[in-house]
Design a protein around this motif. Structure first.
Motif, short mmCIF file in Angstrom:
data_model
loop_
_atom_site.label_atom_id
_atom_site.label_comp_id
_atom_site.label_asym_id
_atom_site.label_seq_id
_atom_site.Cartn_x
_atom_site.Cartn_y
_atom_site.Cartn_z
N TRP A 111 45.63 32.09 63.22
CA TRP A 111 46.19 32.53 61.95
C TRP A 111 47.02 33.85 62.52
CZ3 TRP A 111 43.96 30.68 57.55
CH2 TRP A 111 42.79 29.92 57.66
N GLU A 112 48.02 33.73 61.52
CA GLU A 112 49.04 34.76 61.60
C GLU A 112 48.20 36.18 61.24
OE1 GLU A 112 53.31 36.38 60.05
OE2 GLU A 112 52.73 34.28 59.55
N ILE A 113 48.22 37.37 62.10
CA ILE A 113 47.80 38.63 61.90
C ILE A 113 48.37 39.10 60.63
CG2 ILE A 113 47.47 40.96 62.63
CD1 ILE A 113 47.66 39.76 65.71
N PRO A 114 47.49 39.52 59.57
CA PRO A 114 48.02 40.15 58.51
C PRO A 114 48.57 41.31 58.68
CG PRO A 114 45.66 40.14 58.34
CD PRO A 114 46.00 39.34 59.67
N ASP A 115 48.83 42.22 57.40
CA ASP A 115 49.09 43.88 57.65
C ASP A 115 48.66 44.48 56.36
OD1 ASP A 115 51.08 43.27 55.52
OD2 ASP A 115 52.63 42.94 57.04
N PHE A 116 48.85 45.71 56.42
CA PHE A 116 48.38 46.51 55.20
C PHE A 116 48.69 45.82 53.93
CE2 PHE A 116 48.27 50.44 52.70
CZ PHE A 116 46.83 50.75 52.79
N GLU A 117 50.00 45.57 53.77
CA GLU A 117 50.63 45.12 52.23
C GLU A 117 50.05 43.65 52.13
OE1 GLU A 117 52.34 46.70 54.90
OE2 GLU A 117 52.48 48.60 53.65
N ASN A 118 49.99 42.79 52.98
CA ASN A 118 49.77 41.27 52.51
C ASN A 118 48.39 40.91 53.04
OD1 ASN A 118 49.42 40.90 55.41
ND2 ASN A 118 51.43 39.65 55.46
N ALA A 119 47.12 41.83 52.71
CA ALA A 119 46.02 41.48 53.19
C ALA A 119 45.50 40.44 52.23
CB ALA A 119 45.02 42.63 53.02
N GLN A 121 46.92 38.16 50.35
CA GLN A 121 47.41 36.73 50.77
C GLN A 121 46.82 36.26 51.66
OE1 GLN A 121 49.15 39.52 49.92
NE2 GLN A 121 51.29 39.18 48.82
N PHE A 122 46.42 37.08 52.90
CA PHE A 122 45.77 36.46 53.89
C PHE A 122 44.13 35.87 53.54
CE2 PHE A 122 42.89 37.18 57.44
CZ PHE A 122 43.28 36.21 58.42
N VAL A 123 43.69 37.01 52.71
CA VAL A 123 42.47 36.35 52.25
C VAL A 123 42.25 35.21 51.75
CG1 VAL A 123 40.40 37.22 50.91
CG2 VAL A 123 41.32 38.80 52.45
N HIS A 124 43.39 35.04 50.61
CA HIS A 124 43.32 33.75 49.85
C HIS A 124 43.39 32.74 50.66
CE1 HIS A 124 44.26 31.49 46.55
NE2 HIS A 124 45.37 31.03 46.76
N LYS A 125 44.34 32.72 51.94
CA LYS A 125 44.53 31.57 52.82
C LYS A 125 42.90 31.35 53.46
CE LYS A 125 49.18 32.53 54.04
NZ LYS A 125 50.11 32.83 55.34
N LEU A 126 42.31 32.20 53.75
CA LEU A 126 40.81 32.16 54.29
C LEU A 126 40.04 31.35 53.32
CD1 LEU A 126 40.13 35.41 56.09
CD2 LEU A 126 41.21 33.28 57.23
N VAL A 127 39.94 31.66 52.00
CA VAL A 127 39.32 31.13 50.99
C VAL A 127 39.85 29.70 50.91
CG1 VAL A 127 38.58 31.03 48.62
CG2 VAL A 127 38.85 33.32 49.81
N ARG A 128 40.85 29.53 50.82
CA ARG A 128 41.50 28.09 50.73
C ARG A 128 41.09 27.22 51.62
NH1 ARG A 128 47.70 27.61 49.48
NH2 ARG A 128 47.62 29.09 51.10
N ALA A 129 40.89 27.88 52.88
CA ALA A 129 40.53 26.96 54.27
C ALA A 129 38.96 26.82 54.29
CB ALA A 129 41.06 27.62 55.42
N GLY A 130 38.14 27.54 53.50
CA GLY A 130 36.87 27.55 53.42
C GLY A 130 36.11 28.26 54.38
N VAL A 131 37.05 29.29 55.19
CA VAL A 131 36.63 30.17 56.26
C VAL A 131 35.77 31.16 55.55
CG1 VAL A 131 37.24 31.82 58.20
CG2 VAL A 131 38.67 29.64 57.74
N LEU A 132 36.26 31.71 54.47
CA LEU A 132 35.69 32.80 53.68
C LEU A 132 35.09 32.21 52.38
CD1 LEU A 132 35.19 36.11 53.58
CD2 LEU A 132 37.25 35.88 52.19
N THR A 133 33.72 32.59 51.92
CA THR A 133 33.16 32.11 50.77
C THR A 133 32.55 33.49 50.14
OG1 THR A 133 31.18 31.76 51.80
CG2 THR A 133 32.36 29.93 51.75
N ARG A 134 32.12 33.16 48.79
CA ARG A 134 31.52 34.44 48.11
C ARG A 134 30.45 33.99 47.25
NH1 ARG A 134 33.12 36.63 43.02
NH2 ARG A 134 32.48 38.75 42.84
N ASP A 135 29.38 34.81 47.04
CA ASP A 135 28.23 34.50 46.18
C ASP A 135 28.44 35.66 45.40
OD1 ASP A 135 25.77 34.42 44.85
OD2 ASP A 135 24.82 34.18 46.54
N PRO A 136 28.73 35.54 43.97
CA PRO A 136 28.99 36.81 43.06
C PRO A 136 27.77 37.39 42.78
CG PRO A 136 29.42 34.69 41.91
CD PRO A 136 29.32 34.35 43.34
#
Length: 239
Positions: A111-119, A121-136
């Motif tokens: 993965w490309e290392i994100p930065d302070f400004e585009n964090a 967008q990076f999180v959204h990529k993780l969610v789309r790839a199934g790396v990150l999930t959430r239980d509300p």
């Protein structure tokens, strides 16, 4: 030992805060307890590192030696990475096996290392790839919401997402809020009343357990007494 840091809010339901910091010189920083986990990137002596850092249930002393820059994404309580069981990360971290050329490895992928400004967008990529999930449900319960499922189911889901119990999370967060208020000059008795501690000895025990400081030390910090990043959160009822 100068320490400079900043953090910002985010509208992502997966993220609590985005932060960055810079240190120079030599000394120690007191890393206080925290109920959240983070994805952290830092550069030390020209070498870039990346790691998933879990919740910390006790304060620890971190050695500062030389110049270092860091950036982190602090995740909400309901967010988790299924390939990294939350309990394994408590008071620990999982460092990326390979960081080079502005990229790092997570779940066996680059993965490309994100930065302070585009964090976000990076999180959204993780969610789309199934790396990150959430239980509300988890975030709602932690901050005092009422779940429409059984108590055992709630406990299981909170523990699965965070590695901690809802009660432990609230205790840690209340201690952090107390440290902030005391550092802002709020009288100890008022902190006890505002945050629902039984009495001043109860507050003192909580501060020692999770912050590693007394109320007096927080109200009158020594110039060299550096604490890890603290910020205000929406505090629910706790014990």
């Amino acid at each position: 030992m100068p320490i400079e840091s900043e953090h910002r809010d985010t509208d992502s339901p997966y993220v609590t805060r985005v932060w960055r910091g810079q240190t120079s010189g030599a000394g120690f920083m007191n890393s206080v307890a925290t109920s959240t986990w983070e994805l952290v990137f830092w550069e030390d002596d020209g070498v870039v590192h990346a790691a998933v850092r879990g919740p910390e249930t006790r304060p620890t002393a971190v050695v500062i030696d030389g110049e270092s820059e860091s950036f982190g994404i602090t995740f909400a309580h309901g967010a988790s990475m299924p390939h990294l069981p939350s309990r394994r990360l408590i008071d620990s971290e999982s460092e990326s096996v390979h960081v080079e050329g502005g990229r790092f490895v997570l779940r066996g992928e680059e993965w490309e290392i994100p930065d302070f400004e585009n964090a976000e967008q990076f999180v959204h990529k993780l969610v789309r790839a199934g790396v990150l999930t959430r239980d509300p449900l988890v975030d709602d319960v932690v901050w005092g919401g009422i779940a429409r499922v059984g108590t055992r189911s709630v406990q299981r889901r909170v523990a699965s997402a965070t590695g901690l119990t809802a009660g432990a999370i609230r205790q840690i967060e209340r201690a952090r809020q107390a440290a902030l208020l005391l550092g802002e000059g709020v009288p100890t008795a008022q902190v006890v009343h505002t945050l629902g501690f039984y009495d001043q000895p109860h507050l003192a025990r909580s501060l020692q357990r999770f912050i590693g400081r007394t109320a007096t030390q927080l109200q009158n910090p020594a110039p060299e007494d550096a604490l890890s990043l603290l910020y205000k959160t929406e505090l629910g009822d706790g014990s």
